[in-house]
Design a protein around this motif. Structure first.
Motif, PDB file in Angstrom:
ATOM      1  N   ARG A  84      55.028  44.119  31.961  1.00  0.00           N
ATOM      2  CA  ARG A  84      54.125  43.937  33.100  1.00  0.00           C
ATOM      3  C   ARG A  84      52.737  44.420  32.708  1.00  0.00           C
ATOM      4  NH1 ARG A  84      56.291  47.174  36.517  1.00  0.00           N
ATOM      5  NH2 ARG A  84      57.969  45.755  37.128  1.00  0.00           N
ATOM      6  N   LYS A  85      51.747  43.559  32.800  1.00  0.00           N
ATOM      7  CA  LYS A  85      50.423  43.865  32.246  1.00  0.00           C
ATOM      8  C   LYS A  85      49.556  44.696  33.168  1.00  0.00           C
ATOM      9  CE  LYS A  85      50.483  39.640  29.482  1.00  0.00           C
ATOM     10  NZ  LYS A  85      49.981  38.263  29.343  1.00  0.00           N
ATOM     11  N   SER A  86      49.744  44.593  34.463  1.00  0.00           N
ATOM     12  CA  SER A  86      48.890  45.339  35.386  1.00  0.00           C
ATOM     13  C   SER A  86      49.718  45.782  36.581  1.00  0.00           C
ATOM     14  CB  SER A  86      47.690  44.486  35.809  1.00  0.00           C
ATOM     15  OG  SER A  86      48.110  43.223  36.301  1.00  0.00           O
ATOM     16  N   GLY A  87      49.115  45.823  37.760  1.00  0.00           N
ATOM     17  CA  GLY A  87      49.806  46.318  38.938  1.00  0.00           C
ATOM     18  C   GLY A  87      51.060  45.540  39.263  1.00  0.00           C
ATOM     19  N   LYS A  88      51.955  46.197  40.004  1.00  0.00           N
ATOM     20  CA  LYS A  88      53.222  45.553  40.338  1.00  0.00           C
ATOM     21  C   LYS A  88      53.057  44.669  41.568  1.00  0.00           C
ATOM     22  CE  LYS A  88      58.000  46.506  41.649  1.00  0.00           C
ATOM     23  NZ  LYS A  88      58.494  45.345  40.859  1.00  0.00           N
ATOM     24  N   ASN A  89      53.247  43.383  41.379  1.00  0.00           N
ATOM     25  CA  ASN A  89      53.332  42.420  42.474  1.00  0.00           C
ATOM     26  C   ASN A  89      54.229  41.280  42.014  1.00  0.00           C
ATOM     27  OD1 ASN A  89      51.662  40.481  41.023  1.00  0.00           O
ATOM     28  ND2 ASN A  89      49.904  41.755  41.599  1.00  0.00           N
ATOM     29  N   ASP A  90      54.531  40.364  42.900  1.00  0.00           N
ATOM     30  CA  ASP A  90      55.490  39.301  42.575  1.00  0.00           C
ATOM     31  C   ASP A  90      55.029  38.435  41.409  1.00  0.00           C
ATOM     32  OD1 ASP A  90      56.964  40.276  44.636  1.00  0.00           O
ATOM     33  OD2 ASP A  90      56.495  38.658  46.042  1.00  0.00           O
ATOM     34  N   ALA A  91      53.748  38.096  41.375  1.00  0.00           N
ATOM     35  CA  ALA A  91      53.233  37.237  40.309  1.00  0.00           C
ATOM     36  C   ALA A  91      53.320  37.935  38.952  1.00  0.00           C
ATOM     37  CB  ALA A  91      51.790  36.834  40.612  1.00  0.00           C
TER      38      ALA A  91
END
Length: 336
Positions: A84-91
């Motif tokens: 996961r490259k950045s913040g956690k979200n569905d995309a």
């Protein structure tokens, strides 16, 4: 749209996020769809590698997506997080799954058949009833203690002892009535647990479960649980891999050529781990005067490391033995 070779799906309750890439790794699909539209959307995509994260419903969707011709892989969440490259979200989660599933050395979760899930439903329901029964017994013990009554430990004879206490307790009738009602609830829970025990006994008629039940410390509950949880044991290269999956191998903290082993990792299935350790403890407590090599090894291990550590070591050994019986389809033989 360019041809999709790898697709990551972030599962949820109602809205699913898709992230697809082509053979060059370039993003060609970023889309959020409803639960009802998932299979319809995937049916219009040529067969490709599909990755989903292990979660509620993952095995169901893996089977359904596989019927459409896609190659489906389930990944444990801890193996997705590093991608996961950045913040956690569905995309971002869907993109991380898409990236992780394409890694050549990634570990995947075996897709369970409906029969395996049905067997595990029986186990989970039995454990819930067992936990409720234990909580009720502890509640009754606490209430009795308020009247200066302390019953001996042990759940097997608790109902009988409770009746004996109530007959000659001198407690107010209101309290006696409450205890009688609680005992009735306890008896109903015990009846339900007995029913699930009979269901597990029927599941234990499976040939693989019968072979596993021949191992000392493995009964019908443990045998059916590992058959339902593992499925095809050949997915593990050796018995130690299965023991690691259960969480019964030492945690490593090695560096600079020095190997440091600590406590067990406690990864994997905590239910299976508990069953194997409890079974190992039972074997240790019933060693008696046995003189066979296995009993002598256990006795020496207990003398060196103590009962609890010996139980964990024996549990790990039992898991490795179970792997051998499942992969070779052999019966248990006690070493001479």
């Amino acid at each position: 749209m360019k041809e999709i070779t790898t697709l990551g799906i972030d599962l949820a309750k109602n809205i699913y996020q898709l992230h697809g890439v082509d053979r060059h790794g370039k993003s060609v699909l970023k889309k959020a769809i409803s639960r009802a539209k998932l299979l319809e959307t995937l049916a219009n995509i040529p067969p490709c590698l599909v990755g989903i994260e292990a979660c509620g419903g993952a095995h169901h969707w893996a089977r359904e997506i596989g019927k459409l011709g896609h190659q489906v892989r389930i990944i444990a969440p801890q193996f997705v997080s590093p991608y996961r490259k950045s913040g956690k979200n569905d995309a971002n989660d869907a993109e991380a799954i898409c990236e992780a599933v394409a890694r050549p050395n990634m570990r995947f979760v075996a897709i369970k058949a409906p029969e395996q899930q049905a067997a595990l439903v029986v186990h989970r329901a039995r454990e819930a009833i067992k936990a409720e029964r234990t909580a009720l017994i502890n509640q009754i013990r606490g209430l009795l203690q308020e009247f200066g009554i302390v019953l001996p430990q042990g759940a097997a004879t608790f109902s009988k002892r409770l009746v004996e206490v109530l007959e000659d307790s001198g407690m107010p009738l209101e309290a006696v009535g409450v205890f009688a009602e609680l005992r009735g609830h306890l008896l109903r829970l015990e009846g339900r647990q007995a029913d699930y025990d009979r269901r597990i006994a029927r599941l234990a008629q499976d040939k693989t479960a019968q072979r596993l039940a021949e191992i000392p410390g493995v009964g019908p509950v443990t045998a059916t649980a590992i058959v339902a949880s593992v499925g095809d044991a050949k997915l593990f290269r050796n018995g130690r891999e299965l023991a690691a999956w259960v969480g019964l191998v030492p945690k490593q903290s090695s560096s600079g050529g020095k190997t440091r082993l600590g406590r067990i990792t406690k990864h994997g299935d905590s239910y299976l781990r508990t069953l194997f350790v409890q079974g190992a403890m039972t074997v240790i407590l019933h060693l008696g005067e046995k003189t066979d090599p296995r009993s002598q090894w256990i006795r020496n291990l207990v003398a060196r490391r103590g009962t609890q550590k010996a139980a964990v070591a024996l549990a790990a050994k039992t898991v490795r033995t179970a792997w051998a019986l499942m992969t070779r389809e052999e019966h248990y033989r006690l070493a001479a």
